[in-house]
Design an enzyme around this catalytic site. Structure first.
Site, PDB file in Angstrom:
ATOM      1  N   GLY A 103     -26.118  26.535   0.195  1.00 56.75           N
ATOM      2  CA  GLY A 103     -24.851  27.274   0.255  1.00 56.75           C
ATOM      3  C   GLY A 103     -24.312  27.501   1.658  1.00 56.75           C
TER       4      GLY A 103
ATOM      5  N   GLY B  71     -32.284  31.910   4.656  1.00 50.65           N
ATOM      6  CA  GLY B  71     -31.670  31.215   3.519  1.00 50.65           C
ATOM      7  C   GLY B  71     -30.802  30.043   3.949  1.00 50.65           C
ATOM      8  CB  ALA B  72     -30.911  27.850   6.887  1.00 50.01           C
TER       9      ALA B  72
ATOM     10  CB  SER C 291     -19.820  40.522  -0.095  1.00 45.79           C
ATOM     11  OG  SER C 291     -18.806  40.435  -1.074  1.00 45.79           O
TER      12      SER C 291
ATOM     13  CE1 TYR D 231     -24.514  39.563  -3.586  1.00 42.45           C
ATOM     14  CE2 TYR D 231     -22.303  40.444  -3.917  1.00 42.45           C
ATOM     15  CZ  TYR D 231     -23.163  39.545  -3.308  1.00 42.45           C
ATOM     16  OH  TYR D 231     -22.658  38.642  -2.390  1.00 42.45           O
TER      17      TYR D 231
HETATM   18  N1  LIG Z   1     -20.938  32.799  -2.650  1.00 45.63           N
HETATM   19  C1  LIG Z   1     -20.097  33.791  -2.519  1.00 45.63           C
HETATM   20  O1  LIG Z   1     -19.062  33.832  -3.164  1.00 45.63           O
HETATM   21  C2  LIG Z   1     -20.382  34.917  -1.540  1.00 45.63           C
HETATM   22  C3  LIG Z   1     -19.399  35.883  -1.332  1.00 45.63           C
HETATM   23  C4  LIG Z   1     -19.646  36.929  -0.434  1.00 45.63           C
HETATM   24  C5  LIG Z   1     -20.870  36.979   0.215  1.00 45.63           C
HETATM   25  N2  LIG Z   1     -21.825  36.027  -0.017  1.00 45.63           N
HETATM   26  C6  LIG Z   1     -23.107  36.146   0.690  1.00 45.63           C
HETATM   27  O2  LIG Z   1     -23.425  34.926   1.326  1.00 45.63           O
HETATM   28  C7  LIG Z   1     -24.839  34.840   1.516  1.00 45.63           C
HETATM   29  C8  LIG Z   1     -25.315  33.443   1.169  1.00 45.63           C
HETATM   30  O3  LIG Z   1     -25.161  33.213  -0.211  1.00 45.63           O
HETATM   31  P1  LIG Z   1     -24.719  31.825  -0.853  1.00 45.63           P
HETATM   32  O4  LIG Z   1     -23.446  32.080  -1.550  1.00 45.63           O
HETATM   33  O5  LIG Z   1     -24.819  30.742   0.134  1.00 45.63           O
HETATM   34  O6  LIG Z   1     -25.833  31.676  -2.012  1.00 45.63           O
HETATM   35  P2  LIG Z   1     -27.035  30.645  -2.216  1.00 45.63           P
HETATM   36  O7  LIG Z   1     -26.536  29.243  -2.157  1.00 45.63           O
HETATM   37  O8  LIG Z   1     -27.732  31.106  -3.440  1.00 45.63           O
HETATM   38  O9  LIG Z   1     -27.943  30.878  -0.936  1.00 45.63           O
HETATM   39  C9  LIG Z   1     -28.760  32.011  -0.827  1.00 45.63           C
HETATM   40  C10 LIG Z   1     -29.933  31.688   0.050  1.00 45.63           C
HETATM   41  O10 LIG Z   1     -30.777  32.852   0.140  1.00 45.63           O
HETATM   42  C11 LIG Z   1     -32.099  32.425  -0.090  1.00 45.63           C
HETATM   43  N3  LIG Z   1     -32.984  33.482  -0.607  1.00 45.63           N
HETATM   44  C12 LIG Z   1     -32.910  34.137  -1.785  1.00 45.63           C
HETATM   45  N4  LIG Z   1     -33.952  34.981  -1.910  1.00 45.63           N
HETATM   46  C13 LIG Z   1     -34.704  34.848  -0.791  1.00 45.63           C
HETATM   47  C14 LIG Z   1     -35.911  35.428  -0.343  1.00 45.63           C
HETATM   48  N5  LIG Z   1     -36.595  36.309  -1.092  1.00 45.63           N
HETATM   49  N6  LIG Z   1     -36.396  35.066   0.868  1.00 45.63           N
HETATM   50  C15 LIG Z   1     -35.754  34.160   1.627  1.00 45.63           C
HETATM   51  N7  LIG Z   1     -34.609  33.562   1.242  1.00 45.63           N
HETATM   52  C16 LIG Z   1     -34.099  33.894   0.048  1.00 45.63           C
HETATM   53  C17 LIG Z   1     -31.964  31.303  -1.113  1.00 45.63           C
HETATM   54  O11 LIG Z   1     -33.155  30.541  -1.195  1.00 45.63           O
HETATM   55  P3  LIG Z   1     -33.465  29.612  -2.498  1.00 45.63           P
HETATM   56  O12 LIG Z   1     -32.598  28.402  -2.360  1.00 45.63           O
HETATM   57  O13 LIG Z   1     -34.915  29.310  -2.371  1.00 45.63           O
HETATM   58  O14 LIG Z   1     -33.134  30.428  -3.703  1.00 45.63           O
HETATM   59  C18 LIG Z   1     -30.796  30.550  -0.515  1.00 45.63           C
HETATM   60  O15 LIG Z   1     -31.224  29.745   0.542  1.00 45.63           O
HETATM   61  C19 LIG Z   1     -25.442  35.960   0.662  1.00 45.63           C
HETATM   62  O16 LIG Z   1     -25.838  37.019   1.503  1.00 45.63           O
HETATM   63  C20 LIG Z   1     -24.281  36.393  -0.222  1.00 45.63           C
HETATM   64  O17 LIG Z   1     -24.372  37.767  -0.571  1.00 45.63           O
HETATM   65  C21 LIG Z   1     -21.604  34.994  -0.878  1.00 45.63           C
END
Ligand SMILES: NC(=O)c1ccc[n+]([C@@H]2O[C@H](COP(=O)([O-])OP(=O)(O)OC[C@H]3O[C@@H](n4cnc5c(N)ncnc54)[C@H](OP(=O)(O)O)[C@@H]3O)[C@@H](O)[C@H]2O)c1
Ligand SMILES: *[C@@H]1O[C@H](CO)[C@@H](O)[C@H](O)[C@H]1NC(C)=O
Ligand SMILES: *[C@@H]1O[C@H](CO)[C@@H](O)[C@H](O)[C@H]1NC(C)=O
Length: 336
Positions: free
Chosen positions: A52, A48-49, A180, A214
């Site tokens: 975000g 998921g690079a 998280s 989640y």
């Molecule tokens: N944001 C927060 O507040 C927060 C807090 C705590 C933990 N986290 C964790 O941080 C991590 C990154 O999340 P983010 O906040 O950066 O969200 P994000 O911007 O939605 O990024 C998520 C990434 O995961 C990819 N993804 C989703 N489904 C997938 C699949 N089936 N196969 C391969 N890749 C897939 C997405 O691809 P697409 O772009 O194609 O959808 C995107 O690149 C997650 O594990 C999340 O649980 C986030």
């Protein structure tokens, strides 16, 4: 007259300045990865690079000359992310876009074949990809697993096992699991890993504030980190889990409505990090030299974080065993 209009202008300006200072003051505790050693010759694989936290983690590593594999479900988005970073970092490390859909065990296996054909080692695996979907949408992966369980946990479980040989060739190497602090609200119910009951509940409009799908998957990420730590003890592969903090990314795109933006403005200002600020702890876990050889810890704000969850050894082994069975069965079989 002139004095009055100066005053009218001064009020909003000072409010904006005050809010800016307040945010700056809040962010002082969020932590920064101070490490800046050159990472030339090291290969990082980030799921998921393309967006975000994953994207900002990739950017930080590329700046330090690392080679980064962008493992993304949409190859066009991966290529766009690579082009955007390359434009700003023309002298950074190598960037490789690759297709990986964590919703499909077949796709994971195909991806690993391609990785193994192209690279002889992986130095750092960063399990970052994740989804957050309201449970009443009842989404399932291609293999029929509940979406959070399948993508956030089980897909990464399979991917990690398949890459262990490659990580062993690069020791000292690392596995970083992006979880998280919401794992503290998770639960593991082996009788209903696919969350049938919770989904029915949500469809009747009775969902709580936190999405159990989640939270449970983020708890499984922690159990996965602990189980790997034990299994890999003495191998030279360090394992850690982390929380990037509450960040403004695309994660909540399926859950958010327009009025949330207005309601959330103060929360955003005081509590929400940018994706770059969130990536600091991930970059820390992936590259900080002083934690080399340290395994089994959870990090937040670039420091160790003490979870209040009481982890259970038996649940840990049971989850590992069941995960292996589910991967073998390739469908959500009922578990005794
Ligand atoms: N944001 C927060 O507040 C927060 C807090 C705590 C933990 N986290 C964790 O941080 C991590 C990154 O999340 P983010 O906040 O950066 O969200 P994000 O911007 O939605 O990024 C998520 C990434 O995961 C990819 N993804 C989703 N489904 C997938 C699949 N089936 N196969 C391969 N890749 C897939 C997405 O691809 P697409 O772009 O194609 O959808 C995107 O690149 C997650 O594990 C999340 O649980 C986030
Ligand atoms: C752990 O902390 C969270 C908030 O961070 C809280 O909601 C939860 O009740 C706490 N759990 C225990 C077991 O203390
Ligand atoms: C997990 O599997 C191992 C090996 O098959 C077995 O020895 C162990 O008892 C199982 N543990 C649990 C808790 O299921």
């Amino acid at each position: 007259m002139v004095a009055a209009s100066v005053l009218y202008a001064a009020v909003p300006v000072s409010v904006i300045v005050a809010l800016g200072l307040l945010r700056k003051w809040r962010s002082r505790k969020w932590g920064k990865c101070a490490s800046n050693t050159c990472l030339r010759g090291k290969t990082f694989l980030i799921t998921g690079a393309n967006s975000g936290i994953g994207l900002e983690t990739a950017r930080a590593l590329v700046t330090r000359k690392a080679r980064v594999i962008f493992a993304c479900r949409d190859i066009a988005k991966a290529k766009a992310a690579v082009a955007e970073i390359r434009k700003k970092q023309p002298t950074g490390g190598e960037l490789i876009p690759m297709h990986l859909d964590l919703e499909s065990l077949d796709s994971i296996e195909k991806f690993v074949e391609v990785v193994k054909a192209g690279f002889h080692k992986i130095d750092v695996l960063i399990n970052n990809a994740g989804v957050y979907v309201p449970l009443n949408q009842d989404l399932k992966t291609k293999d029929g697993f509940e979406i959070h369980f399948g993508v956030n946990y089980l897909g990464h479980f399979h991917l990690t096992n398949l890459l262990l040989d490659h990580l062993k060739r690069a020791t000292p190497s690392r596995i970083v699991i992006v979880s998280s602090t919401l794992h503290e609200r998770g639960q593991i119910n082996f009788a209903d890993l696919n969350l049938k009951a919770e989904i029915e509940h949500a469809k009747r409009g009775k969902s709580g504030r936190h999405n159990p799908g989640y939270c449970n998957s983020k708890l499984m990420n922690c159990y996965h980190m602990k189980a790997l730590t034990e299994r890999l003890s003495g191998s030279g592969i360090d394992v850690s889990a982390c929380c990037p903090g509450f960040c403004s990314t695309g994660l909540f795109r399926n859950a958010i409505r327009w009025y949330h933006y207005i309601l959330m403005a103060p929360v955003y200002l005081l509590f929400m990090r940018s994706a770059k600020q969130g990536a600091e702890t991930v970059v820390y876990c992936a590259s900080e030299y002083s934690i080399e050889g340290v395994s089994g810890r959870f990090y937040r704000d670039c420091a160790e974080y003490e979870s209040n969850y009481s982890f259970d050894k038996e649940v840990e082994t049971k989850l590992w065993n069941i995960s292996e069975e589910l991967v073998k069965a390739r469908k959500p079989i009922p578990i005794a």
